[in-house]
Design a protein around this motif. Sequence first.
Motif, mmCIF file in Angstrom:
data_model
loop_
_atom_site.group_PDB
_atom_site.id
_atom_site.type_symbol
_atom_site.label_atom_id
_atom_site.label_comp_id
_atom_site.label_asym_id
_atom_site.label_seq_id
_atom_site.Cartn_x
_atom_site.Cartn_y
_atom_site.Cartn_z
ATOM 1 N N THR A 40 -5.302 2.563 -10.329
ATOM 2 C CA THR A 40 -5.216 3.974 -9.947
ATOM 3 C C THR A 40 -6.200 4.239 -8.817
ATOM 4 O OG1 THR A 40 -6.938 4.734 -11.475
ATOM 5 C CG2 THR A 40 -4.676 4.584 -12.336
ATOM 6 N N CYS A 41 -6.158 5.461 -8.299
ATOM 7 C CA CYS A 41 -7.098 5.841 -7.241
ATOM 8 C C CYS A 41 -8.524 5.940 -7.778
ATOM 9 C CB CYS A 41 -6.691 7.184 -6.632
ATOM 10 S SG CYS A 41 -5.081 7.146 -5.844
ATOM 11 N N ASP A 42 -8.646 6.278 -9.053
ATOM 12 C CA ASP A 42 -9.967 6.423 -9.669
ATOM 13 C C ASP A 42 -10.400 5.087 -10.259
ATOM 14 O OD1 ASP A 42 -9.948 9.165 -9.070
ATOM 15 O OD2 ASP A 42 -8.760 9.568 -10.877
ATOM 16 N N LEU A 43 -11.029 4.284 -9.439
ATOM 17 C CA LEU A 43 -11.472 2.972 -9.892
ATOM 18 C C LEU A 43 -12.704 3.112 -10.788
ATOM 19 C CD1 LEU A 43 -11.140 0.953 -6.558
ATOM 20 C CD2 LEU A 43 -9.586 0.936 -8.509
ATOM 21 N N GLU A 65 0.855 0.084 5.766
ATOM 22 C CA GLU A 65 0.049 -0.715 6.690
ATOM 23 C C GLU A 65 -1.423 -0.693 6.285
ATOM 24 O OE1 GLU A 65 -0.418 -3.129 10.155
ATOM 25 O OE2 GLU A 65 1.312 -2.546 8.950
ATOM 26 N N HIS A 66 -2.076 -1.838 6.446
ATOM 27 C CA HIS A 66 -3.503 -1.920 6.125
ATOM 28 C C HIS A 66 -4.332 -1.403 7.294
ATOM 29 C CE1 HIS A 66 -7.156 -3.485 4.259
ATOM 30 N NE2 HIS A 66 -7.507 -3.917 5.464
ATOM 31 N N ASN A 67 -5.330 -0.592 6.970
ATOM 32 C CA ASN A 67 -6.237 -0.061 7.983
ATOM 33 C C ASN A 67 -7.657 -0.183 7.456
ATOM 34 O OD1 ASN A 67 -7.792 1.593 9.743
ATOM 35 N ND2 ASN A 67 -5.946 2.753 10.299
ATOM 36 N N ASP A 68 -8.497 -0.909 8.196
ATOM 37 C CA ASP A 68 -9.876 -1.148 7.740
ATOM 38 C C ASP A 68 -10.673 0.138 7.581
ATOM 39 O OD1 ASP A 68 -9.479 -3.873 7.650
ATOM 40 O OD2 ASP A 68 -10.178 -4.204 9.703
ATOM 41 N N ASN A 69 -10.280 1.186 8.276
ATOM 42 C CA ASN A 69 -11.041 2.438 8.251
ATOM 43 C C ASN A 69 -10.512 3.442 7.231
ATOM 44 O OD1 ASN A 69 -12.699 1.549 10.422
ATOM 45 N ND2 ASN A 69 -11.085 2.139 11.878
ATOM 46 N N GLU A 70 -9.524 3.029 6.440
ATOM 47 C CA GLU A 70 -8.951 3.946 5.459
ATOM 48 C C GLU A 70 -8.934 3.302 4.078
ATOM 49 O OE1 GLU A 70 -5.103 5.161 6.698
ATOM 50 O OE2 GLU A 70 -5.779 6.099 8.566
ATOM 51 N N ASP A 71 -8.834 4.151 3.060
ATOM 52 C CA ASP A 71 -8.725 3.642 1.691
ATOM 53 C C ASP A 71 -7.435 2.845 1.546
ATOM 54 O OD1 ASP A 71 -11.062 4.880 0.993
ATOM 55 O OD2 ASP A 71 -10.080 6.693 0.226
ATOM 56 N N CYS A 72 -7.516 1.745 0.826
ATOM 57 C CA CYS A 72 -6.322 0.920 0.622
ATOM 58 C C CYS A 72 -5.578 1.307 -0.652
ATOM 59 C CB CYS A 72 -6.688 -0.562 0.598
ATOM 60 S SG CYS A 72 -7.884 -1.009 -0.673
ATOM 61 N N ILE A 73 -6.096 2.308 -1.375
ATOM 62 C CA ILE A 73 -5.431 2.802 -2.586
ATOM 63 C C ILE A 73 -5.371 4.322 -2.518
ATOM 64 C CG2 ILE A 73 -5.448 2.853 -5.109
ATOM 65 C CD1 ILE A 73 -7.282 0.409 -5.055
ATOM 66 N N GLU A 84 -2.896 8.018 -3.897
ATOM 67 C CA GLU A 84 -1.817 8.517 -4.733
ATOM 68 C C GLU A 84 -0.491 8.375 -3.998
ATOM 69 O OE1 GLU A 84 -2.451 12.449 -6.086
ATOM 70 O OE2 GLU A 84 -4.431 12.035 -6.952
ATOM 71 N N HIS A 85 0.560 8.241 -4.749
ATOM 72 C CA HIS A 85 1.877 8.058 -4.150
ATOM 73 C C HIS A 85 2.236 9.250 -3.268
ATOM 74 C CE1 HIS A 85 6.346 7.915 -4.012
ATOM 75 N NE2 HIS A 85 6.093 6.628 -3.882
ATOM 76 N N GLY A 86 2.653 8.964 -2.036
ATOM 77 C CA GLY A 86 3.046 10.017 -1.108
ATOM 78 C C GLY A 86 1.929 10.523 -0.230
ATOM 79 N N MET A 87 0.698 10.058 -0.438
ATOM 80 C CA MET A 87 -0.448 10.559 0.321
ATOM 81 C C MET A 87 -0.641 9.843 1.651
ATOM 82 S SD MET A 87 -1.671 13.060 -1.336
ATOM 83 C CE MET A 87 -3.270 13.277 -0.544
ATOM 84 N N MET A 88 -0.147 8.627 1.764
ATOM 85 C CA MET A 88 -0.357 7.871 2.996
ATOM 86 C C MET A 88 0.645 8.231 4.086
ATOM 87 S SD MET A 88 -1.376 3.997 1.903
ATOM 88 C CE MET A 88 -2.918 3.617 1.068
ATOM 89 N N GLY A 89 1.619 9.049 3.745
ATOM 90 C CA GLY A 89 2.631 9.382 4.735
ATOM 91 C C GLY A 89 3.592 8.221 4.920
#
Length: 403
Positions: free
Chosen positions: A10-13, A57-65, A67-72
């Motif tokens: 989940t997002c809350d590790l 897509e992986h981005n070093d400057n962004e969270d890799c996890i 919630e569904h639908g939040m990454m666009g």
Amino acid sequence: LQAPASFLLTCDLPNEAVLLTEKTTVTLKNIEISVELFFVLLEKTRVTVGENFSITEHNDNEDCIREHGMMGETPLWLERRWAVSSLTLENIERMAPNSIGCVLERFDLSDTGLINILPKLRIHGDCEIEVFCLSADEKEHVAEVLAQETPFCVGRVKEMWLTDYAASVITKMSLKDCEIELLCLYAPRKEHVSAVLAQEKPFCVGRVKKMWLRDYAASVITKMSLKDCEIERLDLYAPRKEHVAEVLAQEKPFCVGRVKEMWLTDYAVGFITKMSLKDCEIEHLSLDATRREHVAAVLKQKKNFCVGRVKKMKLTGYAANVITKMTIHEDNTMENFVLAGNEDQFSRILKKGDKSIDLGRIRTGGLHVPERIKRKLRYTLVDGEGKEVLEEEEPSQRGNLLE
């Protein structure tokens, strides 16, 4: 640290470190993760995919996890060129079809079992894939894909390149409503496409602007449903006799739909005799054969074949002799007719009687053949309105096309 038997990502590790191993079942649902994290989990843990799961897509400057639908809908480059672990393949096999949401921009998997993840992807219908490449030098790399009964969707694709065993994957794609700018199939070994050639039911490739089929993949053209298709350019290339043997042996002609430009090279020149072209209109027909044996089968047959209506025709090398076996539609007017090669390559034509080879009507200025060949041809020169005109020697015709 002791690895848990199961772990819900989940997002809350958790605040403390968690050890995940190949014995840990990681559940992915209601979440979006980067493609890099996804592949790490596939390699190192037992993965279970639930509802509402996507990769991006992986981005070093962004969270890799997230919630569904939040990454666009960030377009994803999915590329891998190496072998994967047996655990990865087991994880892929357990996944349900269409369970991994994604928006693809580029897809390139070469010689890896990851190709079997294709049916598991839920590719966004509005995405446009710039380049879609699959290459598989081992049958196992595509085994699960080929075992699928339900075709899978890959969205809109600009360029599609399928090589070796991956060439057969084309039969498992849902392409009916797709438009592909360039489709390339390359199969240097017969077993690469044996499953395709063995099937009786033709498969649909949608709307393809340019199609390039090489080696044994050239024969796949006979298994495509192209009756209502319009192809801007069709290239078939077969440098070995075995590449075309099955097609040349069949009696029933096959349809290639409406083709603007057709380029047949080496042994693929023989395909022209097996195509149903009587009512077709081809803007440009090019036949090129660098060796005598490339056209031996065509010249050996007793019955002539029809090429329908052709605006521009170029016969190069030994393929020039094919004109002696060709029938052109009686209502045809060619804008351009070219024979290019050396005297040895024109031997069959030179043995014919004067004015024995009928070309029909040709536009003034459109006949480009060596003078020694010209007298073997029977044709009528017409102007832009289709009216017959007296033949005049033009500068473009004074040169000798014998090389």
